[in-house]
Design a protein around this motif. Structure first.
Motif, PDB file in Angstrom:
ATOM      1  N   GLU A 128     -10.753  13.360 -31.910  1.00 59.62           N
ATOM      2  CA  GLU A 128      -9.513  14.027 -31.512  1.00 59.62           C
ATOM      3  C   GLU A 128      -9.773  15.064 -30.410  1.00 59.62           C
ATOM      4  OE1 GLU A 128      -8.895  11.897 -34.527  1.00 59.62           O
ATOM      5  OE2 GLU A 128      -8.757  13.742 -35.713  1.00 59.62           O
ATOM      6  N   PHE A 139      -7.059   0.000 -34.746  1.00 59.97           N
ATOM      7  CA  PHE A 139      -5.628  -0.204 -34.975  1.00 59.97           C
ATOM      8  C   PHE A 139      -5.256  -1.667 -34.740  1.00 59.97           C
ATOM      9  CE2 PHE A 139      -1.137  -0.198 -33.723  1.00 59.97           C
ATOM     10  CZ  PHE A 139      -0.572   0.583 -34.724  1.00 59.97           C
ATOM     11  N   TRP A 176      -9.956   3.821 -37.453  1.00 57.15           N
ATOM     12  CA  TRP A 176      -9.916   3.909 -35.987  1.00 57.15           C
ATOM     13  C   TRP A 176      -9.425   2.605 -35.361  1.00 57.15           C
ATOM     14  CZ3 TRP A 176      -9.723   7.016 -32.012  1.00 57.15           C
ATOM     15  CH2 TRP A 176     -10.230   6.650 -30.757  1.00 57.15           C
ATOM     16  N   CYS A 218     -13.490   6.860 -41.388  1.00 60.67           N
ATOM     17  CA  CYS A 218     -14.119   6.945 -40.068  1.00 60.67           C
ATOM     18  C   CYS A 218     -15.517   7.509 -40.185  1.00 60.67           C
ATOM     19  CB  CYS A 218     -13.286   7.778 -39.099  1.00 60.67           C
ATOM     20  SG  CYS A 218     -14.054   7.902 -37.458  1.00 60.67           S
ATOM     21  N   GLY A 278      -0.823   7.944 -34.761  1.00 61.59           N
ATOM     22  CA  GLY A 278      -1.686   7.996 -35.930  1.00 61.59           C
ATOM     23  C   GLY A 278      -1.134   8.832 -37.065  1.00 61.59           C
ATOM     24  N   CYS A 299      -4.779  13.017 -43.831  1.00 64.16           N
ATOM     25  CA  CYS A 299      -5.405  12.462 -42.635  1.00 64.16           C
ATOM     26  C   CYS A 299      -6.639  13.290 -42.302  1.00 64.16           C
ATOM     27  CB  CYS A 299      -4.440  12.449 -41.450  1.00 64.16           C
ATOM     28  SG  CYS A 299      -5.128  11.630 -39.983  1.00 64.16           S
ATOM     29  N   HIS A 343      -6.855   9.261 -37.223  1.00 63.79           N
ATOM     30  CA  HIS A 343      -7.240   7.884 -37.531  1.00 63.79           C
ATOM     31  C   HIS A 343      -8.032   7.758 -38.839  1.00 63.79           C
ATOM     32  CE1 HIS A 343     -10.555   9.560 -35.042  1.00 63.79           C
ATOM     33  NE2 HIS A 343     -11.326   8.883 -35.888  1.00 63.79           N
ATOM     34  N   GLN A 344      -7.871   8.708 -39.741  1.00 63.29           N
ATOM     35  CA  GLN A 344      -8.463   8.608 -41.078  1.00 63.29           C
ATOM     36  C   GLN A 344      -7.331   8.851 -42.067  1.00 63.29           C
ATOM     37  OE1 GLN A 344     -12.691  10.450 -41.122  1.00 63.29           O
ATOM     38  NE2 GLN A 344     -11.594  11.661 -39.604  1.00 63.29           N
ATOM     39  N   ALA A 380      -6.954   1.812 -30.545  1.00 62.51           N
ATOM     40  CA  ALA A 380      -7.405   2.810 -31.509  1.00 62.51           C
ATOM     41  C   ALA A 380      -6.228   3.577 -32.089  1.00 62.51           C
ATOM     42  CB  ALA A 380      -8.380   3.771 -30.842  1.00 62.51           C
ATOM     43  N   THR A 381      -6.282   3.782 -33.391  1.00 61.18           N
ATOM     44  CA  THR A 381      -5.267   4.571 -34.090  1.00 61.18           C
ATOM     45  C   THR A 381      -5.321   6.016 -33.603  1.00 61.18           C
ATOM     46  OG1 THR A 381      -5.710   3.198 -36.029  1.00 61.18           O
ATOM     47  CG2 THR A 381      -4.370   5.173 -36.366  1.00 61.18           C
ATOM     48  N   GLY A 382      -4.170   6.574 -33.284  1.00 63.05           N
ATOM     49  CA  GLY A 382      -4.110   7.967 -32.869  1.00 63.05           C
ATOM     50  C   GLY A 382      -4.474   8.205 -31.415  1.00 63.05           C
TER      51      GLY A 382
END
Length: 341
Positions: A47, A94, A92, A153, A123, A41, A66-67, A116-118
């Motif tokens: 973050e 989601f 990113w 990302c 994530g 990741c 998110h990667q 968004a992921t995370g």
């Protein structure tokens, strides 16, 4: 499963270990979801924005990241496009509604219920995660897992930023900030616009040297003036001061593209804005908001075509806090990636 968990927002100046090492249940995929066994990741400045509250998660605790790259461990009963064992990535974006005017016009990045992921959903700072099959991407064989993570990302958002500049071959491009996204944009620009000169503004001597090594024609500090005015500039910094300085480096009619989800609280820098110097003569400012699935898919194809490999630094999952502090304090060369066992 092992995961790095954010339980509360904080200032990283006061807390240099904001993420907690946790043991959590492996999530179950829904009908249209896949369960991903995470291999790596990437680490992103976003973050930091989440942890410090500039773009806070709507609920805590949350697993950031998110990667994400890994192998499909299990699939839901209605999954059709992806099968167990496939190597896929998550970016990113989601989820989006798919029915609003933005989604229907190809601008799902602006969807009012964009997730968004995370941030809005767990994530990739973990051994496993779930995601809809519609928001997962097959990874080109040209890339290892470690190489692929930053493409999801830093690469994809850099691709969108470069498109939004509207630059033409032979025009001059500036890059303010030279981290994970900046170094990939420089490589992209050199390929797509071979007659375009790239000028880099970065706060550290190491970043400036790295930019010159990759083909920039000039590199200076953020407050410096380029030897020539620039047609377009992409800003990837977390602060306001570089925005003011970038506007002063633009040609009349030039465009500044701000690739940052949030800015830090140095708003006093905006008091330096001088209308004739910074904004007059039809200069433009355009922000980048999230990414679409098309951005990710197009960029992955382009990256494979031109063999666009990111420079990476590898950390173990349990070293996530250390990597985030390095990012916060400007110790950057390329992209930072967590390797998850």
């Amino acid at each position: 499963m092992k995961a790095m968990l954010l339980r509360q927002l904080c200032d990283l100046k006061d807390n240099q270990a904001p993420l907690e090492w946790a043991d959590l249940p492996v999530p179950e995929p829904g009908d249209r979801e896949i369960l991903l066994k995470v291999s790596v990741c990437g680490i992103c400045h976003t973050e930091l924005d989440e942890i410090e509250g500039r773009t806070p998660p709507p609920h805590l605790p949350i697993i950031p990241g998110h990667q994400v790259v890994g192998r499909v461990e299990a699939i839901g009963s209605k999954v059709k496009r992806i099968k167990e064992g496939d190597r896929v990535g998550v970016a990113w974006i989601f989820s989006a509604c798919g029915t609003c005017k933005f989604c229907l016009s190809g601008h799902e990045n602006l969807c009012p219920v964009f997730e968004a992921t995370g941030r809005d959903a767990n994530g990739g700072y973990a051994q496993y995660m779930t995601v809809s099959e519609n928001f997962a991407y097959r990874i080109p064989e040209a890339f290892s897992d470690l190489q692929a993570a930053p493409l999801l990302c830093a690469g994809a958002i850099g691709y969108r930023s470069l498109r939004l500049t509207g630059i033409k071959d032979g025009q001059r491009l500036g890059l303010t900030g030279f981290g994970a996204s900046g170094h990939l944009v420089l490589k992209m620009a050199k390929h797509r616009y071979p007659n375009t000169e790239v000028f880099v503004f970065a706060r550290s001597a190491e970043e400036r040297a790295f930019a010159l090594e990759l083909g920039a024609v000039w590199a200076g500090e953020t407050v410096d003036r380029a030897p020539r005015k620039l047609d377009s500039i992409i800003d990837t910094t977390p602060a306001w001061q570089p925005v003011v300085e970038a506007l002063a480096n633009l040609e009349p009619g030039g465009r500044l593209v701000i690739n940052a989800i949030r800015k830090e609280d140095d708003k006093q820098s905006l008091l330096q804005l001088d209308y004739p110097q910074h904004l007059w003569q039809e200069k433009e400012i355009k922000s980048v908001a999230n990414i679409t699935r098309t951005d990710v898919q197009e960029f992955l194809s382009l990256a494979a075509e031109i063999n666009l490999n990111p420079e990476i630094q590898v950390f173990a999952l349990e070293q996530a806090n250390e990597a985030l502090i390095e990012l916060k304090t400007g110790r950057i060369r390329g992209a930072k990636v967590l390797k998850i066992d």
